[in-house]
Motif scaffolding. Structure first.
Motif, PDB file in Angstrom:
ATOM      1  N   VAL A  94       0.836  -1.201   0.000  1.00 29.98           N
ATOM      2  CA  VAL A  94       0.000   0.000   0.000  1.00 29.98           C
ATOM      3  C   VAL A  94       0.870   1.250   0.000  1.00 29.98           C
ATOM      4  CG1 VAL A  94      -1.700   1.305   1.338  1.00 29.98           C
ATOM      5  CG2 VAL A  94      -1.929  -1.161   1.112  1.00 29.98           C
ATOM      6  N   VAL A  95       1.953   1.225   0.778  1.00 26.04           N
ATOM      7  CA  VAL A  95       2.875   2.365   0.805  1.00 26.04           C
ATOM      8  C   VAL A  95       3.506   2.562  -0.571  1.00 26.04           C
ATOM      9  CG1 VAL A  95       4.980   3.282   1.836  1.00 26.04           C
ATOM     10  CG2 VAL A  95       3.322   2.088   3.265  1.00 26.04           C
ATOM     11  N   ARG A  96       3.912   1.475  -1.212  1.00 26.17           N
ATOM     12  CA  ARG A  96       4.519   1.560  -2.543  1.00 26.17           C
ATOM     13  C   ARG A  96       3.507   2.080  -3.566  1.00 26.17           C
ATOM     14  NH1 ARG A  96       9.065  -1.863  -3.516  1.00 26.17           N
ATOM     15  NH2 ARG A  96       8.180  -2.613  -5.466  1.00 26.17           N
ATOM     16  N   LEU A  97       2.253   1.721  -3.397  1.00 27.65           N
ATOM     17  CA  LEU A  97       1.216   2.210  -4.303  1.00 27.65           C
ATOM     18  C   LEU A  97       1.089   3.730  -4.205  1.00 27.65           C
ATOM     19  CD1 LEU A  97      -1.174   1.655  -6.254  1.00 27.65           C
ATOM     20  CD2 LEU A  97      -2.619   1.383  -4.229  1.00 27.65           C
ATOM     21  N   ALA A 383      -8.130   4.066  -8.159  1.00 26.96           N
ATOM     22  CA  ALA A 383      -9.186   3.095  -7.875  1.00 26.96           C
ATOM     23  C   ALA A 383      -9.081   2.504  -6.475  1.00 26.96           C
ATOM     24  CB  ALA A 383      -9.134   1.965  -8.909  1.00 26.96           C
ATOM     25  N   TRP A 384      -8.023   2.848  -5.744  1.00 30.40           N
ATOM     26  CA  TRP A 384      -7.794   2.236  -4.429  1.00 30.40           C
ATOM     27  C   TRP A 384      -8.731   2.822  -3.391  1.00 30.40           C
ATOM     28  CZ3 TRP A 384      -5.829   3.995   0.370  1.00 30.40           C
ATOM     29  CH2 TRP A 384      -5.481   2.983   1.269  1.00 30.40           C
ATOM     30  N   ASP A 385      -9.190   1.958  -2.487  1.00 26.65           N
ATOM     31  CA  ASP A 385     -10.075   2.356  -1.395  1.00 26.65           C
ATOM     32  C   ASP A 385      -9.444   1.883  -0.089  1.00 26.65           C
ATOM     33  OD1 ASP A 385     -12.095   2.711   0.482  1.00 26.65           O
ATOM     34  OD2 ASP A 385     -13.686   2.190  -0.912  1.00 26.65           O
ATOM     35  N   PRO A 386      -9.357   2.748   0.953  1.00 30.12           N
ATOM     36  CA  PRO A 386      -8.772   2.305   2.231  1.00 30.12           C
ATOM     37  C   PRO A 386      -9.453   1.087   2.832  1.00 30.12           C
ATOM     38  CG  PRO A 386      -9.020   4.690   2.194  1.00 30.12           C
ATOM     39  CD  PRO A 386      -9.701   4.175   0.960  1.00 30.12           C
ATOM     40  N   ASP A 456      -7.542  14.854  -4.410  1.00 32.15           N
ATOM     41  CA  ASP A 456      -6.287  14.881  -5.161  1.00 32.15           C
ATOM     42  C   ASP A 456      -5.166  14.502  -4.207  1.00 32.15           C
ATOM     43  OD1 ASP A 456      -5.671  18.456  -5.021  1.00 32.15           O
ATOM     44  OD2 ASP A 456      -6.828  17.148  -3.719  1.00 32.15           O
ATOM     45  N   LEU A 457      -5.197  13.262  -3.725  1.00 31.74           N
ATOM     46  CA  LEU A 457      -4.348  12.826  -2.623  1.00 31.74           C
ATOM     47  C   LEU A 457      -2.866  12.948  -2.945  1.00 31.74           C
ATOM     48  CD1 LEU A 457      -4.393  11.625   0.185  1.00 31.74           C
ATOM     49  CD2 LEU A 457      -4.489   9.368  -0.818  1.00 31.74           C
ATOM     50  N   THR A 458      -2.458  12.546  -4.123  1.00 35.75           N
ATOM     51  CA  THR A 458      -1.030  12.542  -4.425  1.00 35.75           C
ATOM     52  C   THR A 458      -0.454  13.947  -4.486  1.00 35.75           C
ATOM     53  OG1 THR A 458      -1.578  12.431  -6.784  1.00 35.75           O
ATOM     54  CG2 THR A 458      -1.133  10.357  -5.661  1.00 35.75           C
ATOM     55  N   SER A 459      -1.221  14.926  -4.912  1.00 39.26           N
ATOM     56  CA  SER A 459      -0.700  16.288  -4.995  1.00 39.26           C
ATOM     57  C   SER A 459      -0.723  16.988  -3.647  1.00 39.26           C
ATOM     58  CB  SER A 459      -1.495  17.099  -6.023  1.00 39.26           C
ATOM     59  OG  SER A 459      -2.847  17.213  -5.629  1.00 39.26           O
TER      60      SER A 459
END
Length: 688
Positions: A94-97, A383-386, A456-459
């Motif tokens: 998950v961290v690598r994703l 597409a990932w969901d916690p 916009d989680l990654t940004s």
């Protein structure tokens, strides 16, 4: 972090260097012949994970520090004979994703060894930190200036709390009487509280000199002396900045709110004080924030409960261990020589007993498999969901046949308990979690908005390293116990379908939409609020969890703040089946875990009495009827209903949603403001 429950990570800091310089935490500042110590404070791993991680501000007795980014931890690890790591492939994936395929390890926080009689100061330290904010105000004369204008003292080897900055030759306040001898003194200095931040996670000092001169230079001096004076109560709000050279004054109250934001610099400088670096570009507008503001730092973490591994997971774990201990380069060099890889792994203390050559070849191939392209990774991340981290745990708890075969090496031991005859029938199962191990990993952090408030989680995720691509991330490993309760899935589905059509649920949905529209952050308006509103079953489980935590705290021997929840509440989709359960647990960093007081409450007679008592207490609140009838209506946008500190709220260490999405009316039949009847899942409290 050590095996002791009282383990604390230490904070060294290079005190007299600007945050833009490269941080060398092992080079103590020296002043004359008096040596300043590097250690300035300590913190538990749990507080470093959720409250004071890299990029946060820790307020120490004399000043404040900011734990540095991961680049500055390298000198700490280089002094260790062995770099520890936490091996948990499911969480590492998950961290690598989120952060990229270059992440190859989860590492615990470094701790400073206890100093013995022959120990040498600075030989090994804990977490490096920078002094921040670096503008101070003298408590004796109100002088306001940057860090180099103050003197630092930290000479006591066992009293880091005495470390402080002082203003030498402080003239004090007031006018000097004619003929009196000038008496200079040394006064303590405290951090200036005002800072600038933006939605991209940058943080900077407040430009006091530009502020007091309204964007211009001082006409009397190139580097004018400033003073910060606190306002008299009743006359104005906030502090006042005074230029001692030209006499200009300006109140800090002007910088507050939306109107004050227009008076601030129009462009953020892109500063990351935890990295000692600036981003080249930042298009966001800065806003005023106070040093102790609750929205200054939100941790972005993911956690899992470690479960017995399948054969496929064991092979994946072996590949992860080879990647961490040997490195991809070494595996690639000797990948065709299985015996060489086996010998190298054994030399690194990797247990190779029971590992066949075929298993090792498979692990080598896994290490050497090219990572997904950036485009594929971004697609998977979108597409990932916690919830995906919770699904394997839920599925394992649905298979009691596996419980007697559990592998103790995983740290998980669970027992299917009998239901008491007096337990409410809609609670279908009870599982005692005798032992559990929870692993938590840090992804980064955000400012102004919490993680689940943005899409916009990654940004928005602030980077932990200067290049934004860490090769490892901090993690903690806790052990403990708990009690798992599962509700009748069919009963929950029937009840949920009824709730969806009520006016109460429509009120909550409307309040949730208003809440998102009114967020201060510019990025919150990009979120579709309905996709972030949990289903009614989550509200039900969440409220039940809170009232049980309050009740259990009176019987289990742990304080309510030591108990935490893990909610398994989602509807069925093509990828996963529906779930309706909750786990109340307590964990500690001690290697032996906890003492068994919580899991003992899973015994049938104790649990059924506890559930009845909790529900009866939830039926009445000292704030009723106001609390029982609380329903948001426009323009209100609070995210709870019949819930408050008197009846349902829990501490921030216990609740996974910051006391949002709670309503006692989903548990029990309580009156509403309109008089409409809302069917509580457990019915009337007087018939429990």
């Amino acid at each position: 972090m050590t095996d002791s429950a009282s383990a604390e990570s230490e904070f060294p800091a290079e005190m007299l260097h600007d945050a833009s310089d490269a941080l060398d935490p092992l080079a103590d500042a020296e002043e004359g012949v008096v040596k300043n110590r590097a250690k300035v404070g300590s913190a538990r791993p749990s507080s470093l994970l959720y409250t004071y991680g890299p990029g946060a501000i820790m307020d120490l007795p004399g000043f404040a520090v900011m734990p540095a980014g991961l680049d500055d931890w390298a000198p700490i690890w280089k002094r260790r004979e062995h770099i520890p790591s936490i091996l948990e492939p499911r969480l590492l994936n998950v961290v690598r994703l989120h952060l990229g395929p270059q992440v190859d390890a989860l590492r615990p926080y470094p701790w400073q060894p206890k100093q013995g009689a022959m120990s040498k100061e600075g030989a090994d330290l804990g977490i490096p930190a920078r002094v921040f904010p670096q503008w101070f105000r003298c408590t004796g004369c109100d002088y306001l200036g940057p860090l180099p204008r103050f003197s630092y003292t930290n000479t006591h080897p066992f009293r880091p709390d005495l470390a402080q900055f002082t203003h030498k030759s402080c003239p004090g306040r007031g006018r000097q009487r004619p003929g009196a001898t000038s008496r200079k003194r040394e006064s303590p200095a405290v951090p200036a509280q005002h800072l600038l931040t933006c939605t991209n996670g940058h943080l900077d000092e407040f430009p006091y000199t530009l502020w007091v001169h309204r964007g211009a230079k001082c006409p009397k001096a190139e580097l004018p002396d400033l003073k910060m004076r606190d306002a008299n109560v009743g006359k104005s709000v906030g502090s006042t900045i005074l230029c001692a050279s030209c006499g200009a004054t300006r109140g800090m109250a002007e910088a507050q709110g939306a109107v004050g934001r227009d008076k601030l610099p129009p462009k953020c400088r892109g500063r990351h004080p935890h990295l000692g670096a600036f981003d080249s570009e930042c298009g966001a507008r800065p806003t005023l924030i106070m040093m102790g503001a609750s929205n200054l730092w939100f941790a972005s973490t993911q956690s899992i409960i470690v479960m017995p591994r399948t054969d496929a997971e064991e092979k994946e774990a072996l590949a992860a261990r080879l990647r961490v201990e040997l490195g991809v380069g070494q595996v690639q060099q000797f990948g065709s020589q299985v015996e060489v890889i086996r010998a190298l792994a054994t030399a690194k203390n990797i247990d190779m007993s029971g590992v066949t050559d075929d298993d090792l070849i498979t692990a080598i191939a896994d290490v050497l498999t090219p990572a997904d392209s950036e485009e594929v990774r971004q697609e998977k991340l979108a597409a990932w969901d916690p919830v995906e981290l919770l699904v394997p745990e839920w599925r394992y708890l649905q298979k009691p046949a596996l419980f007697p075969q559990q592998q103790n090496s995983s740290g998980l031991m669970v027992t299917e308990m009998q239901r008491g005859s007096g337990l409410y029938p809609k609670i279908s199962r009870v599982v005692a979690v005798n032992q559990m191990k929870k692993v938590n990993a840090v992804l980064g952090f955000t400012r102004l908005d919490e993680m689940d408030r943005v899409n916009d989680l990654t940004s928005r995720l602030v980077k932990l390293t200067r290049n934004g691509k860490p090769s490892w991330v901090p993690a903690t490993e806790d052990r403990g116990e708990g009690v798992f309760l599962q509700l009748d899935l069919d009963a929950v589905t029937t009840w949920e379908n009824t709730i969806l059509g009520t006016s109460l649920w429509e009120a909550h949905r409307a309040a949730h939409r208003n809440n998102f529209r009114r967020r201060f952050s510019e990025t919150a308006k990009q979120v579709d609020p309905d996709t972030r509103l949990p289903a009614p079953r989550y509200w039900l489980l969440h409220t039940l969890s809170h009232i049980l935590i309050r009740e259990m705290a009176m019987s289990c021997g742990y304080g309510a703040a030591s108990l935490s929840e893990r909610i398994y509440g989602w509807t069925s989709t093509q990828q996963r089946e529906a779930a309706a359960g909750l786990l109340i647990c307590t964990t500690a960093s001690d290697s032996e875990g906890t003492l068994g007081g919580l899991v003992a409450l899973s015994e049938p007679t104790r649990l059924q009495g506890l559930v009845v008592s909790a529900l009866r207490r939830a039926a009445r609140c000292s704030s009723d009827p106001v609390c029982a009838m609380r329903t948001p209506s426009d323009p209100e946008d609070f995210l709870h209903g019949a819930a408050c500190h008197c009846c349902s709220f829990a501490s921030e260490t216990s609740c996974e949603k910051a006391n949002r999405f709670l309503d006692r009316r989903f548990l029990l039949n309580l009156p509403t403001v309109t008089g409409d009847s809302v069917p509580g899942f457990f019915g009337n409290s007087d018939v429990l």
